[in-house]
Design a protein around this motif. Sequence first.
Motif, mmCIF file in Angstrom:
data_model
loop_
_atom_site.group_PDB
_atom_site.id
_atom_site.type_symbol
_atom_site.label_atom_id
_atom_site.label_comp_id
_atom_site.label_asym_id
_atom_site.label_seq_id
_atom_site.Cartn_x
_atom_site.Cartn_y
_atom_site.Cartn_z
ATOM 1 N N UNK A 27 4.491 -23.413 71.116
ATOM 2 C CA UNK A 27 3.269 -22.913 70.545
ATOM 3 C C UNK A 27 3.100 -21.589 70.324
ATOM 4 N N UNK A 28 3.608 -20.632 70.750
ATOM 5 C CA UNK A 28 3.730 -19.325 69.987
ATOM 6 C C UNK A 28 4.412 -19.148 68.790
ATOM 7 N N UNK A 29 5.358 -19.625 68.818
ATOM 8 C CA UNK A 29 6.268 -19.815 67.744
ATOM 9 C C UNK A 29 5.333 -20.550 66.245
ATOM 10 N N UNK A 30 4.687 -21.351 66.590
ATOM 11 C CA UNK A 30 3.877 -22.205 65.607
ATOM 12 C C UNK A 30 2.459 -21.716 65.505
ATOM 13 N N UNK A 31 1.972 -20.488 66.249
ATOM 14 C CA UNK A 31 0.522 -20.121 66.056
ATOM 15 C C UNK A 31 -0.285 -20.998 66.652
ATOM 16 N N UNK A 32 0.077 -21.910 67.809
ATOM 17 C CA UNK A 32 -0.711 -22.769 68.265
ATOM 18 C C UNK A 32 -0.947 -23.960 67.745
ATOM 19 N N UNK A 33 -0.098 -24.251 66.483
ATOM 20 C CA UNK A 33 -0.331 -25.789 65.989
ATOM 21 C C UNK A 33 0.395 -26.787 66.776
ATOM 22 N N UNK A 34 -0.295 -27.680 67.282
ATOM 23 C CA UNK A 34 0.315 -28.661 68.252
ATOM 24 C C UNK A 34 1.293 -29.452 67.601
#
Length: 311
Positions: A27-34
């Motif tokens: 989630x950190x790596x994808x800016x919270x995009x599930x």
Amino acid sequence: MAAITAALVKELREKTGVGMMDCKKALNETDGDFEAAVDWLRKKGLSKAAKKADRVAAEGLVAVATEGSNGAVVEVNSETDFVARNETFQVAVKDIATLALTTGGDVDALKAASLPSGETVEDKLTNLVATIGENMSLRRTQVITAEPGVVASYIHNAEADGMGALGVLVGLKSEGDKDKLAELGRKIAMHVAAGSPAIAVSVDIDGVDSAIADKEREVFADQARASGKPDNIVEKMVEGRMRKFYEEVVLLKQAFVMDPDRTIEKVLEDAGKELGSPVEITGFVRMAKGEGVEKKEEDFAAEVAAATGQA
């Protein structure tokens, strides 16, 4: 950037089966995009699977699936027998066996086929590697048909319905009552399973590889000649030993384990009379997990010592 809450991490873990820390990192790596986090973990899973691909996988399950005149058997391997008791793994193996009914016994075709979840078999196993943490592979599959008739199955040392350490399929072609055929087929499958190792190599004599038969005949002839007997006696001795050889490797010539006074051939003949229709074995397969896989001997004491820096 979406807020990365504990609830979001928990939801991602429940969806993917991956550990909390990896889910939080995704989630950190994808800016919270599930959904992007799901893909990120999947890619990471592929990486993990690659690292585990060289590990020996000789445990796992053999599973069967039958549908009327068709039957399929698959072997899906894992590194340890603990995975064979994992419900997620068992569900996947059952789905793979059912799917194998449609792929004609071709391993590559089965790997590329889609499961009800939409994943291919190969992708499903890759994702299970990431989730469970062991190398897994679809090693073998085979299909038996009997039209008209039934394909019967038997599982020895079952871990769950339709799967275990050893699976057998037997195809019986006949116009006779299908329930009675299925019962007979199961008994013959149990007979095949009792062979240790898989003694029967062919349904009938014609199915025995001629090179194997010729080699046996040559060995028997040499042994008989060494006894100093005349040629006519040698010939009779060889024929007698060949009969015994066929009684071992040809299914129809074997004594039925449940009634040793009758051969399988006689059992089928008697069943045909009872059912009012001839009964013929169209094929059989006996598949045991890890058969032929060279297993690595583990030195657990050395492994623990290495892990704790005491080696």
